[in-house]
Write a protein that holds these residues in place. Structure first.
Motif, PDB file in Angstrom:
ATOM      1  N   HIS A  51       3.574  13.325  -1.560  1.00 19.32           N
ATOM      2  CA  HIS A  51       2.233  13.746  -1.957  1.00 19.32           C
ATOM      3  C   HIS A  51       2.315  14.539  -3.251  1.00 19.32           C
ATOM      4  CE1 HIS A  51       3.607  17.378   0.172  1.00 19.32           C
ATOM      5  NE2 HIS A  51       2.724  18.055  -0.559  1.00 19.32           N
ATOM      6  N   VAL A  52       1.184  14.727  -3.886  1.00 13.36           N
ATOM      7  CA  VAL A  52       1.066  15.572  -5.075  1.00 13.36           C
ATOM      8  C   VAL A  52       0.202  16.756  -4.675  1.00 13.36           C
ATOM      9  CG1 VAL A  52       0.213  15.743  -7.446  1.00 13.36           C
ATOM     10  CG2 VAL A  52       1.255  13.606  -6.645  1.00 13.36           C
TER      11      VAL A  52
ATOM     12  N   PRO B   8       0.833  -1.210   0.000  1.00 14.75           N
ATOM     13  CA  PRO B   8       0.000   0.000   0.000  1.00 14.75           C
ATOM     14  C   PRO B   8       0.865   1.258   0.000  1.00 14.75           C
ATOM     15  CG  PRO B   8       0.066  -0.939   2.184  1.00 14.75           C
ATOM     16  CD  PRO B   8       0.795  -1.905   1.270  1.00 14.75           C
ATOM     17  N   PHE B   9       0.280   2.360  -0.468  1.00  9.40           N
ATOM     18  CA  PHE B   9       0.988   3.639  -0.462  1.00  9.40           C
ATOM     19  C   PHE B   9       1.304   4.044   0.970  1.00  9.40           C
ATOM     20  CE2 PHE B   9       0.973   8.241   0.041  1.00  9.40           C
ATOM     21  CZ  PHE B   9       1.961   8.594  -0.854  1.00  9.40           C
ATOM     22  N   ASP B  10       2.509   4.565   1.174  1.00  3.60           N
ATOM     23  CA  ASP B  10       2.912   5.064   2.483  1.00  3.60           C
ATOM     24  C   ASP B  10       3.873   6.220   2.265  1.00  3.60           C
ATOM     25  OD1 ASP B  10       3.900   5.599   5.013  1.00  3.60           O
ATOM     26  OD2 ASP B  10       4.281   3.505   5.501  1.00  3.60           O
ATOM     27  N   GLU B  11       3.411   7.442   2.538  1.00  3.43           N
ATOM     28  CA  GLU B  11       4.251   8.610   2.306  1.00  3.43           C
ATOM     29  C   GLU B  11       5.478   8.648   3.215  1.00  3.43           C
ATOM     30  OE1 GLU B  11       0.781  10.119   4.879  1.00  3.43           O
ATOM     31  OE2 GLU B  11       1.038   8.729   3.227  1.00  3.43           O
ATOM     32  N   ARG B  12       5.532   7.788   4.223  1.00  5.61           N
ATOM     33  CA  ARG B  12       6.700   7.742   5.097  1.00  5.61           C
ATOM     34  C   ARG B  12       7.821   6.892   4.517  1.00  5.61           C
ATOM     35  NH1 ARG B  12       3.315   5.602   9.888  1.00  5.61           N
ATOM     36  NH2 ARG B  12       2.646   4.457   8.061  1.00  5.61           N
ATOM     37  N   SER B  13       7.518   6.135   3.459  1.00  5.62           N
ATOM     38  CA  SER B  13       8.540   5.321   2.794  1.00  5.62           C
ATOM     39  C   SER B  13       9.231   6.152   1.720  1.00  5.62           C
ATOM     40  CB  SER B  13       7.888   4.097   2.141  1.00  5.62           C
ATOM     41  OG  SER B  13       7.316   3.266   3.115  1.00  5.62           O
TER      42      SER B  13
END
Length: 134
Positions: free
Chosen positions: A78-79, A68-73
């Protein structure tokens, strides 16, 4: 080289291309301008034309990782889509509600104001406006 070139497109990987294409079509208020398998055959992409000559692409790979998407990785955080001012953010807040898209509240900071929300895969998106002129 005088100036670093601008961004021409953003492409995000999605888990269900049909679902995401419909979701983004509603958000953008337009249909894709391109929908095709890439020549190498390892992914399919759907592309939307946005204002200012910018493109926003959706990719569906034939061998998805399933993570799954994880902005911490490492990778995309983000856009952000540009708004002219806070009043425009408020209009987008209403529009997201009309579309049934869950969103945060508008957050004001010294560097500008943002309105965060997520796509069907949880990819972090936002509308952002610069700070009001003093």
């Amino acid at each position: 080289m005088n100036e670093f070139p601008g961004i021409t497109h953003i492409a995000v990987t999605v888990s269900d291309l049909r679902r995401s294409a419909a979701w983004y079509a509603d958000l953008f208020g337009t249909q894709p301008v391109l929908d095709e398998d890439v020549e190498a055959g390892d992914f399919h992409h759907t592309v939307f034309a946005l204002g200012g000559g910018n493109l926003f692409g959706l990719h569906r790979h034939v061998d998805p990782s399933g993570a799954p998407f994880d902005e911490r990785s490492p990778g995309l955080d983000h856009v952000s889509f540009a708004c002219s001012d806070r009043a425009e953010l408020e209009k987008w807040s209403v529009r997201l509600d009309e579309l049934g898209i869950a969103r945060g509240e508008i957050v004001d900071a010294h560097y500008g104001s943002g309105l965060s929300f997520r796509d069907p895969d949880g990819i972090a998106l936002e509308f952002f406006a610069p700070p009001a002129a003093a």
